[in-house]
Write an enzyme that holds these catalytic residues in place. Structure first.
Site, PDB file in Angstrom:
ATOM      1  N   GLY A  19      -3.677  -3.481 -11.050  1.00  0.00           N
ATOM      2  CA  GLY A  19      -2.775  -4.314  -9.782  1.00  0.00           C
ATOM      3  C   GLY A  19      -2.719  -5.656 -10.241  1.00  0.00           C
ATOM      4  O   GLY A  19      -3.275  -6.350 -10.659  1.00  0.00           O
ATOM      5  N   ASN A  41      -3.228   4.199 -11.939  1.00  0.00           N
ATOM      6  CA  ASN A  41      -1.757   5.250 -11.801  1.00  0.00           C
ATOM      7  C   ASN A  41      -0.979   5.179 -12.335  1.00  0.00           C
ATOM      8  O   ASN A  41      -0.016   5.485 -12.153  1.00  0.00           O
ATOM      9  CB  ASN A  41      -2.312   6.546 -11.015  1.00  0.00           C
ATOM     10  CG  ASN A  41      -1.648   6.361  -9.836  1.00  0.00           C
ATOM     11  OD1 ASN A  41      -1.277   4.907  -9.205  1.00  0.00           O
ATOM     12  ND2 ASN A  41      -1.271   7.154  -9.361  1.00  0.00           N
ATOM     13  N   THR A  44       2.248   1.191  -9.025  1.00  0.00           N
ATOM     14  CA  THR A  44       2.605  -0.463  -8.932  1.00  0.00           C
ATOM     15  C   THR A  44       2.048  -0.722  -9.889  1.00  0.00           C
ATOM     16  O   THR A  44       2.500  -2.754  -9.426  1.00  0.00           O
ATOM     17  CB  THR A  44       2.774  -0.762  -7.444  1.00  0.00           C
ATOM     18  OG1 THR A  44       1.580  -0.939  -6.909  1.00  0.00           O
ATOM     19  CG2 THR A  44       3.403   0.614  -6.563  1.00  0.00           C
ATOM     20  N   VAL A  66      -6.414   8.505  -7.837  1.00  0.00           N
ATOM     21  CA  VAL A  66      -7.782   8.149  -6.647  1.00  0.00           C
ATOM     22  C   VAL A  66      -6.433   9.071  -5.435  1.00  0.00           C
ATOM     23  O   VAL A  66      -8.323   9.476  -4.421  1.00  0.00           O
ATOM     24  CB  VAL A  66      -7.457   6.848  -6.429  1.00  0.00           C
ATOM     25  CG1 VAL A  66      -8.612   6.239  -7.754  1.00  0.00           C
ATOM     26  CG2 VAL A  66      -7.790   6.315  -5.734  1.00  0.00           C
ATOM     27  N   TYR A 154       2.419   2.008   5.631  1.00  0.00           N
ATOM     28  CA  TYR A 154       0.662   1.077   5.516  1.00  0.00           C
ATOM     29  C   TYR A 154      -0.383   1.190   5.833  1.00  0.00           C
ATOM     30  O   TYR A 154      -1.042   0.989   5.713  1.00  0.00           O
ATOM     31  CB  TYR A 154       1.903   0.002   4.628  1.00  0.00           C
ATOM     32  CG  TYR A 154       0.856  -1.096   4.136  1.00  0.00           C
ATOM     33  CD1 TYR A 154       0.128  -0.853   2.651  1.00  0.00           C
ATOM     34  CD2 TYR A 154       1.093  -1.993   4.778  1.00  0.00           C
ATOM     35  CE1 TYR A 154      -0.416  -1.782   2.061  1.00  0.00           C
ATOM     36  CE2 TYR A 154      -0.310  -2.943   3.453  1.00  0.00           C
ATOM     37  CZ  TYR A 154      -0.936  -2.858   2.622  1.00  0.00           C
ATOM     38  OH  TYR A 154      -1.617  -3.838   2.264  1.00  0.00           O
TER      39      TYR A 154
HETATM   40  P1  NAD Z   1      -0.154  -4.512  -6.174  1.00  0.00           P
HETATM   41  O1  NAD Z   1       0.658  -3.033  -6.103  1.00  0.00           O
HETATM   42  O2  NAD Z   1      -0.045  -4.766  -7.576  1.00  0.00           O
HETATM   43  O3  NAD Z   1      -1.478  -3.573  -6.929  1.00  0.00           O
HETATM   44  C1  NAD Z   1      -2.104  -2.376  -6.468  1.00  0.00           C
HETATM   45  C2  NAD Z   1      -2.677  -1.339  -7.284  1.00  0.00           C
HETATM   46  O4  NAD Z   1      -2.739   0.131  -7.047  1.00  0.00           O
HETATM   47  C3  NAD Z   1      -1.694  -1.108  -8.619  1.00  0.00           C
HETATM   48  O5  NAD Z   1      -2.055  -1.008  -9.901  1.00  0.00           O
HETATM   49  C4  NAD Z   1      -1.512   0.440  -8.093  1.00  0.00           C
HETATM   50  O6  NAD Z   1      -0.503   0.939  -9.422  1.00  0.00           O
HETATM   51  C5  NAD Z   1      -3.040   1.260  -8.008  1.00  0.00           C
HETATM   52  N1  NAD Z   1      -2.537   2.428  -6.936  1.00  0.00           N
HETATM   53  C6  NAD Z   1      -1.569   2.412  -6.538  1.00  0.00           C
HETATM   54  N2  NAD Z   1      -2.098   4.111  -5.657  1.00  0.00           N
HETATM   55  C7  NAD Z   1      -3.154   4.520  -6.754  1.00  0.00           C
HETATM   56  C8  NAD Z   1      -3.367   5.643  -6.938  1.00  0.00           C
HETATM   57  N3  NAD Z   1      -2.958   6.863  -6.273  1.00  0.00           N
HETATM   58  N4  NAD Z   1      -4.341   5.698  -7.379  1.00  0.00           N
HETATM   59  C9  NAD Z   1      -4.676   4.829  -8.626  1.00  0.00           C
HETATM   60  N5  NAD Z   1      -3.681   3.759  -8.420  1.00  0.00           N
HETATM   61  C10 NAD Z   1      -2.979   3.473  -7.417  1.00  0.00           C
HETATM   62  O7  NAD Z   1      -0.531  -4.666  -4.984  1.00  0.00           O
HETATM   63  P2  NAD Z   1      -2.213  -6.029  -4.993  1.00  0.00           P
HETATM   64  O8  NAD Z   1      -0.956  -7.215  -4.338  1.00  0.00           O
HETATM   65  O9  NAD Z   1      -2.849  -6.089  -6.278  1.00  0.00           O
HETATM   66  O10 NAD Z   1      -2.521  -5.098  -3.913  1.00  0.00           O
HETATM   67  C11 NAD Z   1      -4.339  -4.847  -3.747  1.00  0.00           C
HETATM   68  C12 NAD Z   1      -4.956  -4.471  -2.783  1.00  0.00           C
HETATM   69  O11 NAD Z   1      -4.931  -5.571  -2.015  1.00  0.00           O
HETATM   70  C13 NAD Z   1      -3.851  -3.176  -1.792  1.00  0.00           C
HETATM   71  O12 NAD Z   1      -5.307  -2.273  -1.136  1.00  0.00           O
HETATM   72  C14 NAD Z   1      -3.555  -4.396  -0.792  1.00  0.00           C
HETATM   73  O13 NAD Z   1      -3.329  -3.068   0.232  1.00  0.00           O
HETATM   74  C15 NAD Z   1      -4.000  -4.930  -0.592  1.00  0.00           C
HETATM   75  N6  NAD Z   1      -3.630  -6.286  -0.321  1.00  0.00           N
HETATM   76  C16 NAD Z   1      -3.529  -6.926  -0.833  1.00  0.00           C
HETATM   77  C17 NAD Z   1      -2.436  -8.119  -0.108  1.00  0.00           C
HETATM   78  C18 NAD Z   1      -1.515  -9.197  -1.745  1.00  0.00           C
HETATM   79  O14 NAD Z   1      -0.856 -10.023   0.047  1.00  0.00           O
HETATM   80  N7  NAD Z   1      -1.212  -9.182  -2.412  1.00  0.00           N
HETATM   81  C19 NAD Z   1      -2.534  -8.724   0.745  1.00  0.00           C
HETATM   82  C20 NAD Z   1      -2.446  -7.373   1.684  1.00  0.00           C
HETATM   83  C21 NAD Z   1      -3.926  -6.584   1.418  1.00  0.00           C
END
Ligand code: NAD
Ligand code: UDP
Length: 320
Positions: A19, A41, A44, A66, A154
């Protein structure tokens, strides 16, 4: 074991490593001389985010959900659990997967940490504060969350994940860390995930109207991904087990970020107002006193420079 590239390397597992934030974290861990097993997986995430890492012999990848039990051969020093849909569009498109990865996925990742005797990091979120009645939000604030609204899948998944992480720390003595991440942006976000920075940049670069929801007076703070990754690495080296806010301690309105992106892109786009989504938080700003005191951390990248770097990334994607 070190995570600073000072000679002794560690083996890290990064769930959600394909991600946006996860791929930047993998890149930094490898750059610092560690080895990384990325588990994703692609719900996203994007293959393109990790393609450059695949040439590194210290990088390996497991395509796995996961929310199903996780099996990893060999020793693991640290598990970074980032897997979860993160943008409002994505988690509302995948509500059950989001609840499962926050609950079952976190349980499995913690179980792996317990069995490997490794440290554990949870990527939590400012969404645990919901539509906050206190601004800025200190970690001691318990939040104002609608559990049955569209964002509840969420928010409640992450609240459960925090509770489960603290239980593994208290009951099993796992060395856990929790970051409450506030809005973070940078290269490798997806234009179609609908988060405000990639949405506005894409609209501005294609001279389409910038879609401001509501009257644009709601506030957010915007942290550059490199600052966030530095905060995460400082946190996992610390003795902090209670949640720590990571984000930029100053807020701006959504209308202001729209105007700034129009200015920095030199776009001819106009602003178009749309209905405010249900339960959209009216204010959001972290109190980062704890991060400053415990980690000596605060964001250092100026907003305009960070936006320019992100605009350059989206320009190169759009020109392909
Ligand atoms: P993103 O969607 O780019 O990355 C999330 C990743 O998790 C993706 O690659 C997706 O394929 C993977 N994923 C989702 N469900 C899965 C599963 N069941 N098994 C394996 N992989 C799985 O989002 P991001 O912005 O990079 O966020 C990463 C983390 O940081 C998340 O947990 C999110 O809640 C947290 N977060 C992000 C922000 C932000 O502003 N970007 C803010 C608060 C929290
Ligand atoms: N937003 C907007 N137009 C968009 C996308 C988002 O006005 O095209 C607003 C959204 O309503 C929210 C803020 O920008 O007030 C941040 O939204 P985002 O989806 O990035 O994340 P959130 O902070 O809501 O989790």
């Amino acid at each position: 074991m070190t995570i600073t590239g000072q000679g002794i390397s560690m083996r890290a597992v990064v769930t959600g490593g394909a991600g946006f934030i996860g791929s930047h974290l993998c890149t930094r861990l490898l750059r610092d001389g560690n080895s990384v097993l990325c588990i994703d997986n692609f719900l996203t995430g994007q293959e393109a985010n990790i393609t450059p890492l695949r040439a590194n012999a210290q990088f390996s990848f497991l395509n796995h959900d996961v929310s199903e039990p996780i099996s990893v051969e060999g020793p693991v020093d640290l598990i970074f659990h980032l897997a979860s849909a993160a943008s409002p569009i994505h988690y509302q498109k995948y509500p059950i997967q989001t609840l499962k990865v926050g609950s079952l996925g976190t349980h499995h990742a913690l179980g792996l940490a317990k069995s490997k005797k490794s440290a554990f990091f949870l990527a939590s979120t400012s969404e645990v504060y919901g539509d906050p009645l206190v601004n800025p939000q200190p970690e001691s604030y318990w939040g104002n969350v609608n559990p049955v609204g569209p964002r509840g899948v969420y928010d409640e998944a992450k609240r459960f994940a925090e509770a489960m992480t603290m239980a593994y720390h208290r009951v099993h003595g796992v060395n856990t860390h929790i970051a409450r991440i506030f809005n973070t942006f940078g290269p490798r976000m997806q234009e179609e995930d609908g988060r405000v920075v990639p949405a506005f940049i894409t609209q501005a670069l294609t001279n389409k109207p910038l879609t401001v929801f509501g009257d644009g007076s709601q506030t957010r703070s915007f942290c550059y991904v490199d600052d966030l990754v530095e905060g995460i690495l400082r946190l996992v080296k610390s003795d902090a087990h209670d949640p720590v806010n990571l984000g930029v301690p100053s807020e701006m309105t959504v209308l202001q970020i729209a105007q700034k992106i129009i200015q920095l892109t030199g776009s001819k786009s106009v602003i178009e107002y749309r209905t405010l989504p249900v339960d959209d938080p009216k204010v959001r700003r972290p109190d980062i006193t704890r991060a400053r005191q415990l980690l000596g951390w605060e964001p250092t990248h100026p907003l305009d420079d960070s936006l320019r770097a992100t605009i350059a990334y989206f320009k190169s994607r759009l020109s392909r």
